[in-house]
Write a protein that holds these residues in place. Structure first.
Motif, PDB file in Angstrom:
ATOM      1  N   ILE A  58       0.677  -1.202   0.248  1.00  0.00           N
ATOM      2  CA  ILE A  58      -0.165  -0.151  -0.039  1.00  0.00           C
ATOM      3  C   ILE A  58       0.470   0.769   0.167  1.00  0.00           C
ATOM      4  O   ILE A  58       0.421   1.952  -0.450  1.00  0.00           O
ATOM      5  CB  ILE A  58      -0.534   0.341   0.903  1.00  0.00           C
ATOM      6  CG1 ILE A  58      -1.945  -1.032   1.026  1.00  0.00           C
ATOM      7  CG2 ILE A  58      -1.932   1.732   1.369  1.00  0.00           C
ATOM      8  CD1 ILE A  58      -2.500  -1.699   2.118  1.00  0.00           C
ATOM      9  N   LEU A  59       1.865   1.304   0.944  1.00  0.00           N
ATOM     10  CA  LEU A  59       2.538   2.364   0.606  1.00  0.00           C
ATOM     11  C   LEU A  59       4.087   2.917  -0.528  1.00  0.00           C
ATOM     12  O   LEU A  59       4.110   3.835  -0.801  1.00  0.00           O
ATOM     13  CB  LEU A  59       4.301   2.187   1.959  1.00  0.00           C
ATOM     14  CG  LEU A  59       2.973   2.669   3.395  1.00  0.00           C
ATOM     15  CD1 LEU A  59       3.890   2.110   4.634  1.00  0.00           C
ATOM     16  CD2 LEU A  59       2.001   3.467   3.576  1.00  0.00           C
ATOM     17  N   ASN A  60       4.268   1.518  -1.079  1.00  0.00           N
ATOM     18  CA  ASN A  60       4.336   1.727  -1.867  1.00  0.00           C
ATOM     19  C   ASN A  60       3.728   2.263  -3.038  1.00  0.00           C
ATOM     20  O   ASN A  60       3.718   3.225  -4.254  1.00  0.00           O
ATOM     21  CB  ASN A  60       5.063   0.510  -2.743  1.00  0.00           C
ATOM     22  CG  ASN A  60       6.339  -0.202  -2.259  1.00  0.00           C
ATOM     23  OD1 ASN A  60       7.457   1.483  -2.484  1.00  0.00           O
ATOM     24  ND2 ASN A  60       6.775  -1.147  -1.833  1.00  0.00           N
ATOM     25  N   HIS A  61       2.081   1.968  -3.115  1.00  0.00           N
ATOM     26  CA  HIS A  61       1.705   1.546  -4.110  1.00  0.00           C
ATOM     27  C   HIS A  61       1.232   3.812  -3.816  1.00  0.00           C
ATOM     28  O   HIS A  61       1.186   4.604  -4.871  1.00  0.00           O
ATOM     29  CB  HIS A  61       0.325   1.807  -3.973  1.00  0.00           C
ATOM     30  CG  HIS A  61      -1.016   1.974  -4.709  1.00  0.00           C
ATOM     31  ND1 HIS A  61      -1.644   1.790  -6.493  1.00  0.00           N
ATOM     32  CD2 HIS A  61      -1.739   3.473  -4.996  1.00  0.00           C
ATOM     33  CE1 HIS A  61      -2.049   2.523  -6.605  1.00  0.00           C
ATOM     34  NE2 HIS A  61      -2.702   2.969  -5.245  1.00  0.00           N
ATOM     35  N   LEU A  62       0.876   4.038  -2.710  1.00  0.00           N
ATOM     36  CA  LEU A  62       1.249   5.619  -2.113  1.00  0.00           C
ATOM     37  C   LEU A  62       2.131   6.387  -2.923  1.00  0.00           C
ATOM     38  O   LEU A  62       1.622   7.534  -3.332  1.00  0.00           O
ATOM     39  CB  LEU A  62       0.505   6.136  -0.792  1.00  0.00           C
ATOM     40  CG  LEU A  62      -0.267   5.032  -0.988  1.00  0.00           C
ATOM     41  CD1 LEU A  62      -1.191   5.485   0.871  1.00  0.00           C
ATOM     42  CD2 LEU A  62      -2.434   5.705  -1.101  1.00  0.00           C
ATOM     43  N   GLY A  63       3.710   6.049  -2.530  1.00  0.00           N
ATOM     44  CA  GLY A  63       4.445   6.509  -3.119  1.00  0.00           C
ATOM     45  C   GLY A  63       5.069   6.499  -4.031  1.00  0.00           C
ATOM     46  O   GLY A  63       4.729   8.413  -4.506  1.00  0.00           O
ATOM     47  N   THR A  64       4.221   6.197  -5.532  1.00  0.00           N
ATOM     48  CA  THR A  64       3.896   6.547  -6.900  1.00  0.00           C
ATOM     49  C   THR A  64       3.559   8.262  -7.019  1.00  0.00           C
ATOM     50  O   THR A  64       3.718   9.580  -7.800  1.00  0.00           O
ATOM     51  CB  THR A  64       2.948   5.976  -7.863  1.00  0.00           C
ATOM     52  OG1 THR A  64       1.687   6.068  -7.021  1.00  0.00           O
ATOM     53  CG2 THR A  64       4.061   4.508  -7.895  1.00  0.00           C
ATOM     54  N   SER A  65       2.466   8.702  -6.025  1.00  0.00           N
ATOM     55  CA  SER A  65       2.260  10.454  -6.292  1.00  0.00           C
ATOM     56  C   SER A  65       2.797  11.220  -5.324  1.00  0.00           C
ATOM     57  O   SER A  65       1.989  11.663  -4.395  1.00  0.00           O
ATOM     58  CB  SER A  65       0.393  10.158  -5.847  1.00  0.00           C
ATOM     59  OG  SER A  65       0.102   9.557  -4.530  1.00  0.00           O
ATOM     60  N   GLY A  66       4.053  10.533  -4.221  1.00  0.00           N
ATOM     61  CA  GLY A  66       4.140  11.445  -3.545  1.00  0.00           C
ATOM     62  C   GLY A  66       5.391  11.352  -3.839  1.00  0.00           C
ATOM     63  O   GLY A  66       6.452  12.464  -2.522  1.00  0.00           O
ATOM     64  N   THR A  67       6.274  11.259  -4.817  1.00  0.00           N
ATOM     65  CA  THR A  67       7.481  11.223  -5.163  1.00  0.00           C
ATOM     66  C   THR A  67       8.218  12.947  -5.258  1.00  0.00           C
ATOM     67  O   THR A  67       8.637  14.080  -5.161  1.00  0.00           O
ATOM     68  CB  THR A  67       8.374  11.103  -6.554  1.00  0.00           C
ATOM     69  OG1 THR A  67       6.887  11.765  -7.625  1.00  0.00           O
ATOM     70  CG2 THR A  67       7.953   9.766  -6.713  1.00  0.00           C
ATOM     71  N   GLU A  68       7.175  14.240  -5.774  1.00  0.00           N
ATOM     72  CA  GLU A  68       7.096  15.642  -5.926  1.00  0.00           C
ATOM     73  C   GLU A  68       7.110  16.008  -4.308  1.00  0.00           C
ATOM     74  O   GLU A  68       7.783  17.301  -3.907  1.00  0.00           O
ATOM     75  CB  GLU A  68       5.839  16.358  -6.677  1.00  0.00           C
ATOM     76  CG  GLU A  68       6.060  16.121  -7.847  1.00  0.00           C
ATOM     77  CD  GLU A  68       5.151  16.813  -8.310  1.00  0.00           C
ATOM     78  OE1 GLU A  68       4.148  16.730  -8.034  1.00  0.00           O
ATOM     79  OE2 GLU A  68       4.748  16.396  -9.864  1.00  0.00           O
ATOM     80  N   LYS A  69       6.277  15.819  -3.515  1.00  0.00           N
ATOM     81  CA  LYS A  69       6.452  15.566  -2.156  1.00  0.00           C
ATOM     82  C   LYS A  69       7.849  15.034  -1.242  1.00  0.00           C
ATOM     83  O   LYS A  69       8.040  15.221  -0.488  1.00  0.00           O
ATOM     84  CB  LYS A  69       4.960  15.678  -1.358  1.00  0.00           C
ATOM     85  CG  LYS A  69       4.255  16.410  -1.601  1.00  0.00           C
ATOM     86  CD  LYS A  69       3.399  15.889  -0.764  1.00  0.00           C
ATOM     87  CE  LYS A  69       1.511  16.952  -1.209  1.00  0.00           C
ATOM     88  NZ  LYS A  69       0.368  16.582  -0.536  1.00  0.00           N
TER      89      LYS A  69
END
Length: 234
Positions: A70-81
């Motif tokens: 789940i965290l790896n999935h969410l991480g795809t939209s968290g790179t800019e932050k």
């Protein structure tokens, strides 16, 4: 489809995924799953056959289970932050390493202690298992302290999804009282820093069933029955 995170109460490791969603700030919903009653039910096993939380219903109606996934999935939209990193980079490897350690060694060090709380045991057997668990928890804390280095976050100068996952597990010491976190000054500082974070305070309020004001992404709770009705493949 607005994503739905199925989180376990009381004190599930899914706490970290709630924190991560708050840090990301994108729209999401939550579904509260009582443990052990609801999480082991036939209804919830339609979401996750293993009968564990967390699980995430994604925008495209896929279900992902296990915190690491789940965290790896969410991480795809968290790179800019800076909460995660692109696959193939050194940052991605470091984050995956930290998440894997938290998901295995750190999480599992508490397993014997949870067993003693959740099962009837003879006193000698219970004490032996508690002693074993205490040694595991102390060992994991010591290893994390070394991994932390000068900090202030698990991966250095910026917080990542690893810190979100850490706080959801680290708070379990209050149930078991087998380590003094003050013995690990780096981890204690990290713990205190995270406890002051608005997203962590939000996640605590959510778990306690209190009024919670998030960063704007939280769109409310959905019952398990309603969530099941929204998934076309179930």
């Amino acid at each position: 489809m607005t994503p739905i995170l199925f989180y376990g109460v009381p004190s599930g490791c899914s706490f970290g995924s709630i924190v991560a969603l708050e840090w990301l700030g994108k729209p999401y919903r939550l579904s509260r799953i009582d443990m052990p009653e609801v999480v082991q039910s036939d209804a919830y096993r339609r979401i996750n056959p293993v009968g564990e939380t967390p699980s995430l219903l994604t925008e495209d109606e896929r279900i992902i289970s296990e915190s690491l996934a789940i965290l790896n999935h969410l991480g795809t939209s968290g790179t800019e932050k800076g909460l995660a990193f692109k696959q193939g980079t050194a940052g991605f490897d470091r984050l995956n390493q930290a998440l894997a350690y938290l998901n295995t060694s750190f999480f599992n060090s508490f397993s014997p202690l949870w067993y003693t709380l959740e099962h009837d045991m003879k006193p000698d057997a219970k004490q032996a298992l508690r002693t074993y668990g205490a040694a595991n928890v102390a060992k994991a804390h010591g290893e994390l302290e070394k991994m932390l280095g000068k900090g202030p976050w698990l991966l250095g100068n910026q917080r990542t999804l690893a810190d979100a996952y850490f706080i959801g597990i680290a708070r379990w010491t209050k149930y078991h009282d087998v380590v003094d976190r003050q013995t690990y000054p780096g981890l204690q500082s990290l713990f205190e820093r995270l406890e002051d974070d608005p997203a962590v305070k939000f996640a605590h309020a959510i778990e306690h069933g209190e009024e919670a004001r998030g960063a704007g992404g939280f769109l409310g709770h959905v019952s398990l029955e309603r969530a099941l009705s929204e998934i076309s493949d179930l």
